[in-house]
Design an enzyme around this catalytic site. Structure first.
Site, PDB file in Angstrom:
ATOM      1  N   ASP A 234       2.665 -10.753   1.002  1.00  0.00           N
ATOM      2  CA  ASP A 234       2.662 -10.684   2.468  1.00  0.00           C
ATOM      3  C   ASP A 234       2.649 -12.085   3.061  1.00  0.00           C
ATOM      4  OD1 ASP A 234       0.063 -11.072   1.579  1.00  0.00           O
ATOM      5  OD2 ASP A 234      -0.713  -9.214   2.414  1.00  0.00           O
TER       6      ASP A 234
ATOM      7  N   ASN B   1      -9.053  -1.537   6.979  1.00  0.00           N
ATOM      8  CA  ASN B   1      -8.480  -0.298   7.516  1.00  0.00           C
ATOM      9  C   ASN B   1      -7.681   0.452   6.438  1.00  0.00           C
ATOM     10  OD1 ASN B   1      -6.392  -2.025   7.167  1.00  0.00           O
ATOM     11  ND2 ASN B   1      -5.635  -1.962   9.273  1.00  0.00           N
TER      12      ASN B   1
ATOM     13  N   HIS C 259      -5.475  -0.962   4.397  1.00  0.00           N
ATOM     14  CA  HIS C 259      -4.138  -1.496   4.123  1.00  0.00           C
ATOM     15  C   HIS C 259      -4.034  -2.065   2.712  1.00  0.00           C
ATOM     16  CE1 HIS C 259      -5.175  -5.767   5.965  1.00  0.00           C
ATOM     17  NE2 HIS C 259      -5.423  -5.765   4.662  1.00  0.00           N
TER      18      HIS C 259
ATOM     19  N   GLU D 259       0.019  -1.728   7.018  1.00  0.00           N
ATOM     20  CA  GLU D 259      -1.013  -1.258   7.927  1.00  0.00           C
ATOM     21  C   GLU D 259      -0.876   0.253   8.140  1.00  0.00           C
ATOM     22  OE1 GLU D 259      -3.203  -3.614   8.281  1.00  0.00           O
ATOM     23  OE2 GLU D 259      -2.900  -4.478  10.249  1.00  0.00           O
TER      24      GLU D 259
HETATM   25  C1  F6R Z   1      -3.702 -10.440   1.451  1.00  0.00           C
HETATM   26  C2  F6R Z   1      -3.697  -8.980   1.310  1.00  0.00           C
HETATM   27  C3  F6R Z   1      -4.705  -8.150   2.028  1.00  0.00           C
HETATM   28  C4  F6R Z   1      -6.098  -8.309   1.452  1.00  0.00           C
HETATM   29  C5  F6R Z   1      -7.118  -7.403   2.135  1.00  0.00           C
HETATM   30  C6  F6R Z   1      -8.528  -7.656   1.652  1.00  0.00           C
HETATM   31  O1  F6R Z   1      -2.623 -11.007   0.724  1.00  0.00           O
HETATM   32  O2  F6R Z   1      -2.858  -8.464   0.633  1.00  0.00           O
HETATM   33  O3  F6R Z   1      -4.299  -6.799   1.935  1.00  0.00           O
HETATM   34  O4  F6R Z   1      -6.062  -8.012   0.085  1.00  0.00           O
HETATM   35  O5  F6R Z   1      -7.054  -7.600   3.514  1.00  0.00           O
HETATM   36  O6  F6R Z   1      -8.905  -8.974   1.966  1.00  0.00           O
HETATM   37  P1  F6R Z   1     -10.301  -9.582   1.511  1.00  0.00           P
HETATM   38  O7  F6R Z   1     -10.267  -9.667   0.019  1.00  0.00           O
HETATM   39  O8  F6R Z   1     -10.365 -10.948   2.157  1.00  0.00           O
HETATM   40  O9  F6R Z   1     -11.356  -8.642   1.999  1.00  0.00           O
END
Ligand code: F6R
Length: 241
Positions: A70, A137, A139, A144
């Site tokens: 992403d 959420n 994702h 999303e």
């Molecule tokens: C970032 C990504 C996001 C994170 C998710 C959890 O490249 O793919 O989906 O994995 O938002 O983020 P943390 O680990 O910071 O809670």
């Protein structure tokens, strides 16, 4: 399909070790593995553990390649808050993965066309390993809610929950970009191996919803219930083992 294998660990150190064992198994079976690696806080210990194993000469990452998961849109190319920059510092450089072995998401030009071409390239290559985190959420990457198993690589509008969660990575007063591009769901759900890492009490509700609740687009990670993903979750996020 047996469904996800959930391993509950005590703390970040055990999470990193258990997840690194799984990643090392994939790389030893497929030395030229094509790997998706999430940024975010949760997998950072895992990446440090992989780098330590490489330095110790017990993990050879010399042939792996990476597919970007992403990226924010609208950043200057050298903005070190880009997710590519974060991936470079935490995963690619420590594991010696050069630029020539990274498939970067498109971030400018005709993005619809470029994302469709990206999907074709990734489909031809296949994903051997997807290392994922769980968004607040539900994702996966920046898929999303609502995202279903067919949601392709595309431009997405980030939801308020994600913007708020990611503000901690952007520095005082800075606004998190509201648009991003994400690798599509089919590549994540069909990866040969999926390792999902979840940590911290703040993820408790969403972890339960994603892994034991109804399966549907409102919690994109719930579709992992239809795979044999390896889930490593700490006690704070899952409760007592
Ligand atoms: C970032 C990504 C996001 C994170 C998710 C959890 O490249 O793919 O989906 O994995 O938002 O983020 P943390 O680990 O910071 O809670």
């Amino acid at each position: 399909m047996a469904g996800p294998r959930i391993t509950v660990v005590q703390d970040g150190e055990e999470l990193a070790r258990v997840a690194a064992d799984l990643v090392a198994d994939v790389i030893s079976a497929i030395p030229a593995a094509s790997i998706v690696a999430a940024t975010g806080k949760t997998p950072m210990g895992l990446y440090a553990e992989l780098a330590a194993r490489r330095r110790a000469g017990i993990l050879d990452t010399g042939a792996i390649s990476a597919v970007q998961l992403d990226e924010y849109l609208g950043l200057e190319p050298d903005d070190d808050r880009s997710l590519l920059g974060w991936l470079q510092r935490s995963f690619l450089e420590p594991l010696g993965v050069g630029d020539d072995r990274v498939l970067r998401l498109p971030v400018d030009g005709d993005l619809d066309t470029a994302c469709a071409a990206f999907d074709r390239t990734v489909e031809a290559r296949g994903i051997d390993l997807a290392i994922l985190g769980l968004g607040p959420n539900g994702h996966l990457g920046f898929n999303e809610p609502p995202s279903d198993p067919k949601s392709p690589t595309r431009v997405v509008e980030l939801t308020p929950i994600t913007l708020e969660a990611n503000a901690r990575y952007w520095g005082e007063g800075a606004e998190v970009p509201s648009e991003a591009v994400t690798l599509g769901m089919p590549h994540l759900l069909s990866a040969r191996t999926v390792v999902l890492v979840i940590a911290g009490g703040g993820k408790r509700d969403i972890a339960r919803r994603a892994l034991t609740g109804p399966i549907g687009p409102e919690v994109p990670a719930s579709f992992l219930q239809q795979t044999d993903a390896a889930v490593i979750v700490d006690r704070d996020a899952w409760g007592e083992p």
